[in-house]
Motif scaffolding. Structure first.
Motif, short mmCIF file in Angstrom:
data_model
loop_
_atom_site.label_atom_id
_atom_site.label_comp_id
_atom_site.label_asym_id
_atom_site.label_seq_id
_atom_site.Cartn_x
_atom_site.Cartn_y
_atom_site.Cartn_z
N ALA A 34 -9.50 3.42 9.00
CA ALA A 34 -8.79 3.72 7.75
C ALA A 34 -9.79 4.01 6.63
O ALA A 34 -9.59 4.94 5.84
CB ALA A 34 -7.89 2.54 7.37
N PHE A 38 -9.56 7.68 5.17
CA PHE A 38 -8.90 7.71 3.85
C PHE A 38 -9.72 6.94 2.83
O PHE A 38 -9.35 5.84 2.40
CB PHE A 38 -7.49 7.11 3.96
N ALA A 219 -2.01 7.68 5.13
CA ALA A 219 -2.92 6.79 4.40
C ALA A 219 -2.26 5.45 4.11
O ALA A 219 -2.88 4.39 4.29
CB ALA A 219 -3.37 7.44 3.10
N TYR A 223 -3.32 1.47 5.58
CA TYR A 223 -3.66 0.31 4.76
C TYR A 223 -2.53 -0.72 4.67
O TYR A 223 -2.67 -1.73 3.99
CB TYR A 223 -4.08 0.75 3.36
#
Length: 340
Positions: A34, A38, A219, A223
């Motif tokens: 991640a 991103f 994205a 997260y």
């Protein structure tokens, strides 16, 4: 006998420990991916041992500051409008504590702590007022609370289908509407066990909401394991946040633009909350009344109904949100320059 007992427990625990180890490795790998896929837009601002993600673009005054609602999108909740607004003035979007790239904190995540964090973030980043604040959903009470404590910096506001301080009580008077208990339990368990990789595995199968850009969707999913706990903290503090917002409703002559989503509740929403079409109609009427009230908080206000937009007007009709923000910016500039 004792040795047999040990073997039995080893047989039971070994698969559990193995599955946990695999899950932890999956989460560690997913978190690293991640970060690679991103990276935070803008920069990370240190506000005293914690970093807050802040994405400021463009130039000009006043500076527009976007505040998202009770979700996990952070600054990306404004991705469909941020760039366009930044073409005509300075525009900043950020992620609240624990959301997306921002570090979490131990304090309650209520309206006052959110306002203090935002103020510290803008100050440490060197972003100068005056500010036009734009709040979606729960972001409405958040920016009203910011104006209560830091009103000398705020010259205009835009409320995007914003929550009313008395929303819970007035909706409950019509019909009780809340997330199913099993969903709340699932989220709380997920927040507690996010380190095991279970949340990442579950959200991998989530479907994209209409009109949300694919990069934003991916994205936010990436997260979610770390953002989920902070979102639940905000939800736990909801009553406190709304109570704080009830103490401040007078904006004077600050330009205010209220946008109200008027698209009917879709069938899946009625089913999810177990309400009838008739109950939904009454809820919509109550919501419209509360939105009208919000428009009366300033002597210089505009109120626009958006019939073809759901709650996320900034994704369904970004052009409407952009136009509302630009209208407030223009009125602030006219007032500053003495032309009105």
């Amino acid at each position: 006998m004792k040795q047999k007992f040990i073997y039995v427990w080893m047989g039971i625990l070994s698969p559990i420990l193995l599955a946990t180890a695999i899950g932890v490795a999956y989460e560690v790998s997913g978190k690293a991916q991640a970060a690679r896929d991103f990276p935070p837009p803008g920069k990370l601002v240190d506000i005293g041992g914690r970093r807050m993600q802040l994405d400021c673009r463009g130039a000009g005054s006043p500076t527009v500051v976007f505040e998202s609602g009770l979700d996990m999108g952070g600054s990306l909740s404004w991705s469909a409008v941020h760039g366009e607004v930044a073409k005509t003035t300075r525009a900043c979007a950020y992620s609240r504590a624990g959301m997306m790239w921002s570090d979490p904190h131990d304090a309650p995540q209520n309206g006052k702590s959110v306002a203090q964090d935002l103020h510290a973030t803008l100050d440490k980043a060197g972003e100068q007022g005056p500010f036009v604040l734009v709040g979606h959903s729960l972001g409405g009470p958040y920016i009203m609370t910011y104006t209560k404590y830091f009103g000398q910096e705020v010259v205009g506001l835009v409320l995007v289908d914003a929550a009313h301080p008395e929303q819970v009580q007035r909706q409950d008077a019509v019909t009780k509407i809340s997330e199913p208990v099993f969903m709340k339990l699932r989220d709380k368990m997920g927040a507690m066990l996010h380190w095991t990789g279970v949340v990442r595995a579950v959200v991998a199968f989530d479907e994209k909401a209409p009109h949300v850009p694919e990069p934003v969707f991916q994205a936010v999913k990436a997260y979610t394991p770390t953002s989920l706990g902070s979102m639940l903290k905000e939800d736990d503090a909801l009553n406190e946040t709304l109570a704080e917002a009830r103490t401040f409703r007078q904006l004077g002559d600050r330009p205010l633009f209220v946008l109200t989503a008027m698209a009917p509740y879709p069938e899946e929403t009625l089913s999810y909350f177990k309400i009838t079409a008739e109950q939904a109609k009454k809820l919509e009427e109550v919501s419209k009344q509360m939105q009208d009230e919000q428009a009366a908080w300033s002597s210089q206000s505009q109120h626009q109904l958006v019939p073809d937009a759901d709650h996320y007007i900034q994704f369904d009709r970004p052009d409407v949100v952009i136009a509302a923000v630009r209208s407030v910016v223009a009125r602030v500039r006219a007032k500053r320059d003495g032309s009105s």
